[in-house]
Write a protein that holds these residues in place. Sequence first.
Motif, PDB file in Angstrom:
ATOM      1  N   GLU A 160     -15.809 -11.665  96.616  1.00 43.93           N
ATOM      2  CA  GLU A 160     -15.580 -11.454  98.037  1.00 43.93           C
ATOM      3  C   GLU A 160     -16.920 -11.504  98.770  1.00 43.93           C
ATOM      4  OE1 GLU A 160     -13.483  -7.808  98.516  1.00 43.93           O
ATOM      5  OE2 GLU A 160     -11.715  -8.479  97.402  1.00 43.93           O
ATOM      6  N   VAL A 161     -17.106 -12.500  99.604  1.00 43.50           N
ATOM      7  CA  VAL A 161     -18.382 -12.734 100.283  1.00 43.50           C
ATOM      8  C   VAL A 161     -18.489 -11.848 101.527  1.00 43.50           C
ATOM      9  CG1 VAL A 161     -19.859 -14.442 101.380  1.00 43.50           C
ATOM     10  CG2 VAL A 161     -18.369 -15.114  99.482  1.00 43.50           C
ATOM     11  N   GLN A 162     -19.602 -11.137 101.632  1.00 45.66           N
ATOM     12  CA  GLN A 162     -19.889 -10.328 102.818  1.00 45.66           C
ATOM     13  C   GLN A 162     -21.015 -10.929 103.657  1.00 45.66           C
ATOM     14  OE1 GLN A 162     -20.759  -6.542 101.032  1.00 45.66           O
ATOM     15  NE2 GLN A 162     -18.605  -6.052 100.646  1.00 45.66           N
ATOM     16  N   ALA A 179     -16.012 -20.158 102.683  1.00 41.02           N
ATOM     17  CA  ALA A 179     -14.885 -19.266 102.384  1.00 41.02           C
ATOM     18  C   ALA A 179     -15.404 -17.862 102.124  1.00 41.02           C
ATOM     19  CB  ALA A 179     -14.091 -19.765 101.178  1.00 41.02           C
ATOM     20  N   LYS A 180     -14.605 -16.873 102.489  1.00 40.11           N
ATOM     21  CA  LYS A 180     -14.982 -15.474 102.284  1.00 40.11           C
ATOM     22  C   LYS A 180     -14.502 -14.928 100.953  1.00 40.11           C
ATOM     23  CE  LYS A 180     -17.137 -15.076 106.130  1.00 40.11           C
ATOM     24  NZ  LYS A 180     -18.626 -14.992 106.088  1.00 40.11           N
ATOM     25  N   VAL A 181     -13.577 -15.613 100.320  1.00 39.56           N
ATOM     26  CA  VAL A 181     -13.100 -15.217  98.992  1.00 39.56           C
ATOM     27  C   VAL A 181     -13.214 -16.435  98.085  1.00 39.56           C
ATOM     28  CG1 VAL A 181     -11.182 -14.370  97.617  1.00 39.56           C
ATOM     29  CG2 VAL A 181     -11.523 -13.494  99.938  1.00 39.56           C
ATOM     30  N   ALA A 226     -20.164 -20.123  99.762  1.00 45.13           N
ATOM     31  CA  ALA A 226     -20.017 -18.869 100.509  1.00 45.13           C
ATOM     32  C   ALA A 226     -19.994 -19.103 102.015  1.00 45.13           C
ATOM     33  CB  ALA A 226     -21.155 -17.913 100.147  1.00 45.13           C
ATOM     34  N   GLU A 227     -20.540 -20.228 102.463  1.00 48.10           N
ATOM     35  CA  GLU A 227     -20.486 -20.563 103.884  1.00 48.10           C
ATOM     36  C   GLU A 227     -19.088 -20.989 104.314  1.00 48.10           C
ATOM     37  OE1 GLU A 227     -23.339 -23.613 104.460  1.00 48.10           O
ATOM     38  OE2 GLU A 227     -25.025 -22.258 104.767  1.00 48.10           O
ATOM     39  N   GLY A 255     -21.935  -9.438  98.391  1.00 46.27           N
ATOM     40  CA  GLY A 255     -20.492  -9.399  98.253  1.00 46.27           C
ATOM     41  C   GLY A 255     -20.060  -8.450  97.157  1.00 46.27           C
TER      42      GLY A 255
END
Length: 253
Positions: free
Chosen positions: A153-155, A107-109, A104-105, A143
Motif C-alpha cells: 500500500e503506497v503512501q 497506483a496506490k495498491v 508507485a506513481e 507505505g
Amino acid sequence: MEVEQKQGDLVQQFVLLATSARGRAAVELITHATSHPQLFAFSELLASPHIAELKGTEHSASLDLLRLFAHGTWTDYKNNAQMLPRLDPPQELKLKQLTVMTLAETAKVLPYDLLMQQLDISNVRELEDLLINDCMYSGIVRGKLDQRRRCFEVQFAAGRDLRPGQLDNMIATLANWLNSSDNLLLTIQEKIKWADSMSEQVRRHKKEVEDKAEEMRKSIKAEMELRGQQDVYSDAGAIMDFVDEDRSRPKRR
C-alpha cells in the motif's frame, strides 16, 4: 523533502563533472551516476552538452542507457538488453528501485504478483526485502506491506524525471483542473448569492410579520380600551336608572 534536497545536491555535482567529461570520460561518468546508491534523477545530466555529444558515436549505447535510467523500467531494459551495456549489480538494483517508483506513481495498491513480475523476483521474501531495505529505507517510497492481501500500500512516492511529452500532459491536466475549479467557484458564488437573496427575503418576511403583529396588538389594545369606556358608561347609566326608580316608589310609614 530530504530526498529532494539530496537529489538536488547530487545532480549538481554530476552536472559539474560533466562539463569537463568527453568521450570515454563521459561514459564512465554515466556508469558512476547510474550506480550511485542515492541518485535517482538524471534529466539534467542527460541534457548536459558533453553527454549529448555521445549520440551517434561508438558510445551512444551509454547515452541510451542513461536515458533508460531517466525514464524507463526494468522491463524496458530486458526488452532492449542486446542494444544496451551490461548492468553491474548496483545498476540492476538502481533500475529496480526506479521501477518501483514508476509503479508507485500509477497506483496506490501494488499487488505482490505484479511487483514480482515487473522486477523479475521469484519469491515474496526477496520482494519484501527489496521494498523495505532498498526502497523505504532510502526514502524513495513509503507505505505498508500487507502480507495477508499480498500487496504493498503506497503512501508516498518520489517523482521520477519527466518523460518527453509528459510535461505537456501535465500542463493540460492542470489546465483542466483549473477550468473545473473556476466552474466550481462560479457555482459556489451563485449559491452564495442565492442564499443571500433567500436570507433577505426571510428578513423582509419576518419584518412584515412583526409589523402586522404590532398593528394587531395596537388594534386589540385600542378596542379593549374602547370597550372599557363603554362598560363604564353602561354601569353609570344603570346606577342612575336604579336611583330614579327608587325615588318614584311610595314611602312606607
